[in-house]
Design an enzyme around this catalytic site. Structure first.
Site, PDB file in Angstrom:
ATOM      1  N   SER A 134      34.563  49.092   0.177  1.00 36.65           N
ATOM      2  CA  SER A 134      35.012  49.427   1.366  1.00 36.65           C
ATOM      3  C   SER A 134      34.965  48.403   2.550  1.00 36.65           C
ATOM      4  CB  SER A 134      34.592  50.689   1.344  1.00 36.65           C
ATOM      5  OG  SER A 134      35.306  51.160   2.960  1.00 36.65           O
ATOM      6  N   LYS A 188      34.686  54.207  -5.819  1.00 39.99           N
ATOM      7  CA  LYS A 188      35.472  54.225  -4.279  1.00 39.99           C
ATOM      8  C   LYS A 188      37.172  54.645  -5.123  1.00 39.99           C
ATOM      9  CE  LYS A 188      37.196  51.463  -1.336  1.00 39.99           C
ATOM     10  NZ  LYS A 188      38.414  51.097  -1.496  1.00 39.99           N
ATOM     11  N   HIS A 191      36.137  57.863  -2.599  1.00 36.71           N
ATOM     12  CA  HIS A 191      35.803  57.244  -1.654  1.00 36.71           C
ATOM     13  C   HIS A 191      37.412  57.501  -0.983  1.00 36.71           C
ATOM     14  CE1 HIS A 191      35.747  53.940   1.848  1.00 36.71           C
ATOM     15  NE2 HIS A 191      34.808  54.423   2.050  1.00 36.71           N
ATOM     16  N   ASN A 192      38.331  56.621  -1.232  1.00 35.58           N
ATOM     17  CA  ASN A 192      39.639  56.746  -0.421  1.00 35.58           C
ATOM     18  C   ASN A 192      40.058  57.825  -1.020  1.00 35.58           C
ATOM     19  OD1 ASN A 192      38.936  53.854  -0.898  1.00 35.58           O
ATOM     20  ND2 ASN A 192      40.989  53.164  -1.623  1.00 35.58           N
ATOM     21  N   GLU A 195      38.622  59.396   2.215  1.00 35.40           N
ATOM     22  CA  GLU A 195      39.235  58.886   3.609  1.00 35.40           C
ATOM     23  C   GLU A 195      40.774  59.350   3.957  1.00 35.40           C
ATOM     24  OE1 GLU A 195      38.929  54.556   3.449  1.00 35.40           O
ATOM     25  OE2 GLU A 195      41.474  53.974   4.048  1.00 35.40           O
TER      26      GLU A 195
END
Ligand SMILES: *[C@@H]1O[C@H](CO)[C@@H](O)[C@H](O)[C@H]1NC(C)=O
Ligand SMILES: *[C@@H]1O[C@H](CO)[C@@H](O)[C@H](O)[C@H]1NC(C)=O
Length: 488
Positions: A134, A188, A191-192, A195
């Site tokens: 990222s 990940k 995480h997105n 986000e």
């Protein structure tokens, strides 16, 4: 420059992210071989390596030359589009790889694809890592947050490289061994999802300040700049402040942000996050609200028609009526609402990670995940250090909200938060993320919910039984019979 098997690592797939990550690795002093089927991409990367400081980067033009130019046991990062291109690249390269070599997929891959490829690779003795990367192009070039999961031995082969290449923060490099299997990709993905939530919440703060507070772009740039010096300090707040300053060069008239079509794109990781949350029975309403908002933003023409229809029916736009609004207080309230909403969103993401970790036996360390997100990645923020500390204080923390420090902050901010959501609702400004977060808080913190009534209904029509608050066991009641009796 030609060399016999001297590169310490290889990278295949030289689109923007691949080029930048390769240059970063070379710049940290690790000789690297690069490859792309399209040879002009190789030349482009070589050219940049030359211009950006004679970096030890070696271009290869066939899969065979590429693989053989790397020191054994080989580690090869592939950065191509998720899905079939990954399989094709693996097929092309693995023909020349040997047992003990490692494939590292750095794309936003669905974690189950990684687990499937892991099994395939092990049949030929190859090791495999699925590594979340990222930070966008800039992060890849100057220090990303790296989330490698899979074969631990493969991680040990390259951890010294990853630790140099990753973003550096006060408590170390933004990389850690995540866990077995597809855990790196899964982390990940979440995480997105987080986000998505952050971006949605920031856009709602903007909407309220602009349309209920009457703030212009210059003021917004100032406010976000100021927020970036306090508890909200983060990459997304910082770039948001920048965005409000940019003029429209196309027309030379006004700010660019006002000329951008209000239709959000997406690539799938947010959707996967919400699907996984549902699969694991984890409430993630803020992340789901951000996904829904992206879907609804896509209905641009429909929304414009709807606006006309409701206007004709007499709906008055309350937007831009700033007569009764105390601007200074609104700005401070929105800051607090944004912060409190954000904590709820991270709590949801962390709970999803823990549930998946338990299902898969990954042993995810939530505090350490918060730590490697402190730098390099898109959600990097000062308050991630406090999340790290919360999980260090208590690794079994049921929910971030009940960590004593976060609990105090929620209580301190709830009045402002309610004022913002209330004002937005009253004015018809949609704040799905902020209100989902507030509902999450209000549901979670209540000792008694109206779920007793839902249980009664389920038992009434479906004999699903219910439990009682005052004695053990499960009960069924002949509701309609008793109700009939009570009526007479
Ligand atoms: C090479 O470059 C093209 C075009 O940028 C890209 O589509 C392809 O996936 C790249 N990767 C490899 C390994 O060839
Ligand atoms: C603007 O808001 C005030 C206070 O809520 C209200 O009294 C007034 O009618 C509104 N004006 C318009 C034009 O809607």
């Amino acid at each position: 420059m030609e060399s016999a098997a001297m590169s310490q690592i290889g990278l295949a797939g030289l689109a923007v992210m691949g080029q930048n990550l390769a240059l970063n690795i070379a710049e940290k002093g690790f000789p690297i071989s690069v490859y792309n089927r399209t040879t002009s991409k190789v030349d482009e990367t070589l050219d940049r390596a030359h211009r950006e400081g004679q970096l030890p980067l070696f271009g290869q033009y066939t899969p065979k030359d590429f693989v053989l130019s790397i020191k054994k046991p080989r580690s090869i990062i592939i950065l191509v589009k998720a899905g079939a291109p990954v399989d094709q690249t693996i097929a092309a390269l693995s023909a020349y790889m040997e047992p003990g070599d490692t494939i590292i997929d750095g794309g936003n891959e669905w974690y189950e694809n990684t687990e499937r490829r892991m099994v395939d690779a092990s049949a030929s003795g190859l090791l495999y890592l699925g590594m979340g990367v990222s930070g966008g192009e800039d992060g890849a070039r100057h220090g990303p947050s790296l989330m490698p999961g899979g074969a631990h031995r493969a991680y040990l082969n390259i951890h010294h490289i990853l630790e140099k290449v990753a973003a550096q923060v006060d408590d170390g490099p933004c990389v850690t061994y995540i866990g077995e299997g597809g855990s790196g990709n899964f982390v990940k993905m979440v995480h997105n999802g987080i986000e998505y939530g952050d971006m949605q919440l920031i856009s709602e703060a903007y909407d309220v300040l602009k349309n209920a507070g009457g703030l212009g772009n210059e003021e917004l740039a100032e406010i976000f700049g100021e927020w970036n010096r306090g508890e909200l300090e983060s990459f997304l707040i910082e770039i948001t402040s920048d965005i409000f300053r940019v003029e429209d060069e196309e027309t030379g008239n006004g700010h660019l942000v006002d000329k951008i079509l209000d239709k959000t794109g997406m690539k799938g990781t947010g959707k996967w996050t919400v699907q996984q949350a549902a699969e694991l029975s984890i409430a993630a309403p803020t992340i789901a609200a951000s996904l829904d908002s992206r879907y609804m933003s896509g209905l641009k023409e429909e929304r414009e028609e709807a606006a006309e229809i409701f206007k004709k029916e007499g709906l008055k736009e309350e937007i831009n009526n700033v007569s009764a609004v105390d601007k200074k207080r609104l700005i401070d309230d929105v800051r607090q609402a944004l912060y409190a909403s954000k904590i709820c969103s991270y709590a949801q993401g962390m709970n999803l990670l823990r549930a998946k970790s338990m299902e898969k036996g990954w042993g995810l360390n939530l505090g350490e995940l918060a730590r490697i997100w402190k730098g390099g990645c898109i959600i990097r923020a000062v308050f991630l250090d406090r999340i790290k500390q919360a999980y260090q204080r208590n690794p079994g923390l049921a929910n971030l909200l009940v960590d004593p420090e976060f609990a105090r902050e929620m209580v301190q901010r709830q009045a402002a938060w309610r004022r913002v959501v209330g004002l937005a609702i009253q004015k018809g400004i949609s704040v799905p993320g902020m209100s989902a977060s507030l509902q999450y808080f209000d549901t979670y913190r209540r000792g008694r919910l109206p779920a007793n009534l839902v249980q009664a209904q389920r038992d009434y029509f479906g004999a699903h039984t219910y439990e009682r608050i005052d004695r053990p066991g499960s009960y069924h009641t002949e509701w309609s019979k008793l109700a009939r009796k009570a009526r007479v």
